[in-house]
Design an enzyme around this catalytic site. Sequence first.
Site, PDB file in Angstrom:
ATOM      1  N   GLU A  32      49.805 -13.325 -44.176  1.00  9.81           N
ATOM      2  CA  GLU A  32      48.406 -13.392 -44.592  1.00  9.81           C
ATOM      3  C   GLU A  32      47.952 -11.987 -45.018  1.00  9.81           C
ATOM      4  OE1 GLU A  32      45.525 -14.812 -41.715  1.00  9.81           O
ATOM      5  OE2 GLU A  32      43.984 -14.932 -43.232  1.00  9.81           O
ATOM      6  N   GLY A  72      45.370  -7.581 -35.381  1.00  9.68           N
ATOM      7  CA  GLY A  72      45.407  -8.001 -33.984  1.00  9.68           C
ATOM      8  C   GLY A  72      46.479  -9.039 -33.718  1.00  9.68           C
ATOM      9  N   ALA A  73      46.506 -10.080 -34.550  1.00 11.32           N
ATOM     10  CA  ALA A  73      47.449 -11.166 -34.332  1.00 11.32           C
ATOM     11  C   ALA A  73      47.408 -12.101 -35.536  1.00 11.32           C
ATOM     12  CB  ALA A  73      47.095 -11.942 -33.072  1.00 11.32           C
ATOM     13  N   MET A  74      48.346 -13.068 -35.561  1.00 13.00           N
ATOM     14  CA  MET A  74      48.440 -13.967 -36.706  1.00 13.00           C
ATOM     15  C   MET A  74      48.829 -15.370 -36.267  1.00 13.00           C
ATOM     16  SD  MET A  74      48.035 -14.317 -39.881  1.00 13.00           S
ATOM     17  CE  MET A  74      48.233 -15.930 -40.609  1.00 13.00           C
ATOM     18  N   HIS A 123      41.803 -17.221 -29.912  1.00 15.89           N
ATOM     19  CA  HIS A 123      41.518 -17.218 -31.349  1.00 15.89           C
ATOM     20  C   HIS A 123      42.700 -17.781 -32.150  1.00 15.89           C
ATOM     21  CE1 HIS A 123      39.610 -15.515 -35.035  1.00 15.89           C
ATOM     22  NE2 HIS A 123      40.866 -15.378 -35.430  1.00 15.89           N
ATOM     23  N   GLU A 124      43.879 -17.257 -31.907  1.00 17.44           N
ATOM     24  CA  GLU A 124      45.040 -17.711 -32.697  1.00 17.44           C
ATOM     25  C   GLU A 124      45.368 -19.169 -32.392  1.00 17.44           C
ATOM     26  OE1 GLU A 124      45.497 -15.767 -35.008  1.00 17.44           O
ATOM     27  OE2 GLU A 124      44.626 -13.976 -34.085  1.00 17.44           O
ATOM     28  N   HIS A 150      42.994 -21.480 -34.207  1.00 15.89           N
ATOM     29  CA  HIS A 150      43.287 -21.578 -35.640  1.00 15.89           C
ATOM     30  C   HIS A 150      44.152 -22.801 -35.965  1.00 15.89           C
ATOM     31  CE1 HIS A 150      41.535 -18.385 -37.959  1.00 15.89           C
ATOM     32  NE2 HIS A 150      42.154 -17.387 -37.365  1.00 15.89           N
ATOM     33  N   GLU A 189      37.728 -18.090 -40.441  1.00 15.46           N
ATOM     34  CA  GLU A 189      37.574 -16.957 -39.518  1.00 15.46           C
ATOM     35  C   GLU A 189      36.233 -16.978 -38.776  1.00 15.46           C
ATOM     36  OE1 GLU A 189      40.010 -15.563 -38.522  1.00 15.46           O
ATOM     37  OE2 GLU A 189      41.512 -15.661 -40.114  1.00 15.46           O
TER      38      GLU A 189
HETATM   39  C1  7MF Z   1      40.077 -12.265 -32.840  1.00 13.67           C
HETATM   40  O1  7MF Z   1      42.100 -13.730 -38.002  1.00 13.67           O
HETATM   41  C2  7MF Z   1      39.220 -12.048 -33.894  1.00 13.67           C
HETATM   42  C3  7MF Z   1      39.688 -11.533 -35.073  1.00 13.67           C
HETATM   43  C4  7MF Z   1      44.067 -12.300 -39.742  1.00 13.67           C
HETATM   44  C5  7MF Z   1      44.228 -10.948 -39.154  1.00 13.67           C
HETATM   45  C6  7MF Z   1      43.461 -12.246 -36.707  1.00 13.67           C
HETATM   46  O2  7MF Z   1      43.755 -14.610 -36.801  1.00 13.67           O
HETATM   47  C7  7MF Z   1      43.393 -13.489 -37.563  1.00 13.67           C
HETATM   48  C8  7MF Z   1      44.343 -13.428 -38.780  1.00 13.67           C
HETATM   49  C9  7MF Z   1      42.279  -9.396 -38.901  1.00 13.67           C
HETATM   50  C10 7MF Z   1      41.152  -8.951 -38.237  1.00 13.67           C
HETATM   51  C11 7MF Z   1      40.761  -9.562 -37.052  1.00 13.67           C
HETATM   52  C12 7MF Z   1      41.501 -10.607 -36.516  1.00 13.67           C
HETATM   53  C13 7MF Z   1      42.652 -11.076 -37.197  1.00 13.67           C
HETATM   54  C14 7MF Z   1      43.045 -10.444 -38.401  1.00 13.67           C
HETATM   55  C15 7MF Z   1      41.031 -11.214 -35.253  1.00 13.67           C
HETATM   56  C16 7MF Z   1      41.872 -11.457 -34.187  1.00 13.67           C
HETATM   57  C17 7MF Z   1      41.407 -11.968 -33.006  1.00 13.67           C
HETATM   58  N1  7MF Z   1      44.251 -14.687 -39.514  1.00 13.67           N
HETATM   59 BR1  7MF Z   1      42.772  -8.571 -40.477  1.00 13.67          BR
HETATM   60 ZN    ZN Z   2      41.517 -15.425 -37.339  1.00 14.97          ZN
END
Ligand code: 7MF
Ligand code: ZN
Length: 884
Positions: A127, A267-269, A303-304, A307, A326
């Site tokens: 991503e 942070g994570a994916m 969060h992940e 998703h 998001e």
């Molecule tokens: C909690 O959104 C809140 C925001 C994209 C990478 C993680 O899951 C995500 C990914 C970015 C900035 C903030 C976060 C993330 C990303 C995030 C993570 C945990 N899809 Br760039």
């Molecule tokens: Zn996210």
Amino acid sequence: MKKGAVSKTVYREKYTPFAWNLDDVELRFDIDPDSTRVVSVLRMKRNPAAQPDSDIRLDGQQMELLSIAMNDRDLTAEEYSKDEDRLIIHNAPDACTLTIEVLIKPQENTALEGLYLSGDFLLTQCEAEGFRKITYFPDRPDVMTRFEVTITADQRRYPVLLSNGNIVNSGQLEGGRHWVRWMDPFVKPSYLFALVAGDLAHLEDHFITSSGRDVTLRVYVEHENIDRCDFAMKSLINSMNWDEERFDLEYDLDIYNIVATNDFNMGAMENKSLNIFNSKYVLARPDTATDSDYQGIEGVIGHEYFHNWTGNRVTCRDWFQLTLKEGLTVFRDQEFSSDMQSRAVKRIRDARDLRSRQFPEDAGPMSHPIRPDRYIEVNNFYTMTVYQKGAAIIRMYHKLLGEDGFQKGMKLYFERHDGQAVTCDDFLSAMSDANGVDLSLFGRWYGQSGTPEVTASCDYDAEKASFTLHLSQHTPPTNNQQDKLALLIPFEVGLLSPAGEEYPLQLLEEESAPATSRLLLLEQEEQSFTFINIPVRPVPSLLRDFSAPVKLHYSYSVSDLTVLMAHDSDAFVRWEAAQLLAQGEILGNQLGQPQTEELQLDQGLVEAFRTLLQDRHTDPALLAEAMILPGEEYLGEQMAEVDVDGIHAARRYVKRCLADTLRPLFMSRYKELNDAAPYDNSSASMARRSLKNVCLSYLLETEDGADLAQAQLSSSDNMTDSLAALLGLVWSGAAAAGPALEEFEQRWRNDALVMDKWFVIQATKPDPDTVRIVRSLLDHHAFSINNPNKVRSLIGAFAMANPTGFHVVDGSGYSFHADQVIALDALNPQVAARMAAAFNPWNRYDKSRRSLMKAELERISTVDGLSPDVFEIVSTALGMEKPE
Ligand code: 7MF
Ligand code: ZN
């Protein structure tokens, strides 16, 4: 490695569907860190819903094309063309199978996008547009297909081979190689693809879903970290339970894998069934992770996981819709944390975060709506606005529709769009149709940037016992958007008697008083609301629960604030009252005053703190939040021109006065909390530590502070207490700071995450000399400019969390930082662009600092071969000059 592309703007309005559908894709990886061979087999058919195109246009960057065949016949040189960014197959038939073979070089990948190396293992980050560095592909979220992935690698170096979905087959090969085949039964866009190959240890557990599916859960880490995975696993199980209970959403596969890496841009994916995490959000042990690390892990794991429904099962049509997944998923992780810990504390922290970080972004050169209209580099739009303001806007749907209405809307959203790539408008329609309400006015929040300002005033009529609240709204112009429309603002209020009792709220036109807290809907530029049967002039409690992401203007008296702080039923308002008292003292009375020897403060603030320190009923974590003075950045926001040194001195002075005046109370509360109970990571225990360490930070302004901190540091059995003590010693310039830093370094020198904290403490010391220390730490063995966590801990913390250090008057902070941005841009443009954003508010400062910052922005902008990422940030910042 740089991107080849020249900066080119992409517009939301120009969206067109891809001309081809992908029936399915087979990927074969021959793993080698120097040179990995990727074969892809794409089965394509014309998309009847799209504008016909005789060509197939695939995205691809930084790879060597070895061969390309259509229906098993190699294409001749005339049948395709390619440039830095694309491969185009000419005159394609209505249906065909493309077989493409490429070579990529993970070892040379310093941008950490695509396939790259972390320590001894290989992993991917796709991503938003990283898949195009793995193979030629329609790398856009609206092209969804089924992936089958075969990974071949040396068995000894890469015993673990992971991808999305389920393992369907595996085998041994000669020469010590082995292979594993994965099949993901769900269609997905390329940005959700993931692959991991390496020698990793794992922790395993199971989760039985509500319909009885037994899911194998695994957390993969490097061997030395296997004793730090338990909390992440527990958080995953809690997330799965919570999503079933609160949203009626169940996990849909038999495997859920999480992999932790030290080398991650973000942070994570949420890759389907194979989440990849920055190790910061997985690894925790009481002696290495602070309470806020634990809370971060819980939130990010949640969060992940969330998703999987809001992002993966239903995804975005294009990247302009990013907030669709998001904003919604941040709202969900906030609710999860609120249900797991303290809702009130979480709300306050989220509100503070939005106000101190998103509001400035939305007032600066990069201001954009949560659904932007254009971008040069999509990675620059993973912003506080898209995430945090996006979540605040989802929260307003929840305020307007209630929990039941909101859940009805979610249910319809999934019924309509499961398996699709959709838009923010589709979400709004589902919410609106499920509830039979017209949300078109509310929809303006998606397209309008800037923070709305709400001004309140009131009239009390003693004879009629009626109270009228006048509200008006106004959104100031922002970069790129001059004219603003009125928005639908849910504005929650209460009315308190001077003794703190809440009045039942009956509007003039109503028969009864339904509640003591009411949601008013501000839809026009100006509106008035009259409440009746209010026997005494009340104290208004405004914007309860921070019900909308707005700035509120209302002139509260000190006595109003004292009443609210002591009695309001809404924790946000109580906290805000304390913040306003402190802010008034810092900005109103101390700023610009010569700081005298005899310490003097307004009694209102002192009495407020006395009340807080003696309060034995309120959650200690809430008391702690109330006693944390407004941050320097937020205070700067309140001024026409930021007075860096004045704010720092005034805030410090107020803190010192409070500490001095109330020393016995700070001390007794500190001691009492310090002796309370042995360490555990329960909510109650974290709350006690947070109040204790706030008390310590005040006591560090007195003579007793250094000894207390040193004693706490040497007796501590947990990182929260150790770090608070170490930070206190370092920031206060105590004699013990140097030896304490050294001892800490000796103990943790081989622990990457703990060393990050050691860097942060030094980089954020408010001292004009910090730039020199930070520069020398660049050579520390634990620092590496190739590692994003290190860059954020040393360079990022200095530039974005140390106003005194960064804005040192001679400009040495700026030139140091610009040097780092330039060096970093050649390696990792995405992280370099984040760092470059430290210069965004340049025109909020005095003339001298402004011109120094501007000169550094100009220096960066003229660098040869600058990435589009950094180019977009600096050119946008420079485009916003303030007329003299
Ligand atoms: C909690 O959104 C809140 C925001 C994209 C990478 C993680 O899951 C995500 C990914 C970015 C900035 C903030 C976060 C993330 C990303 C995030 C993570 C945990 N899809 Br760039
Ligand atoms: Zn996210």
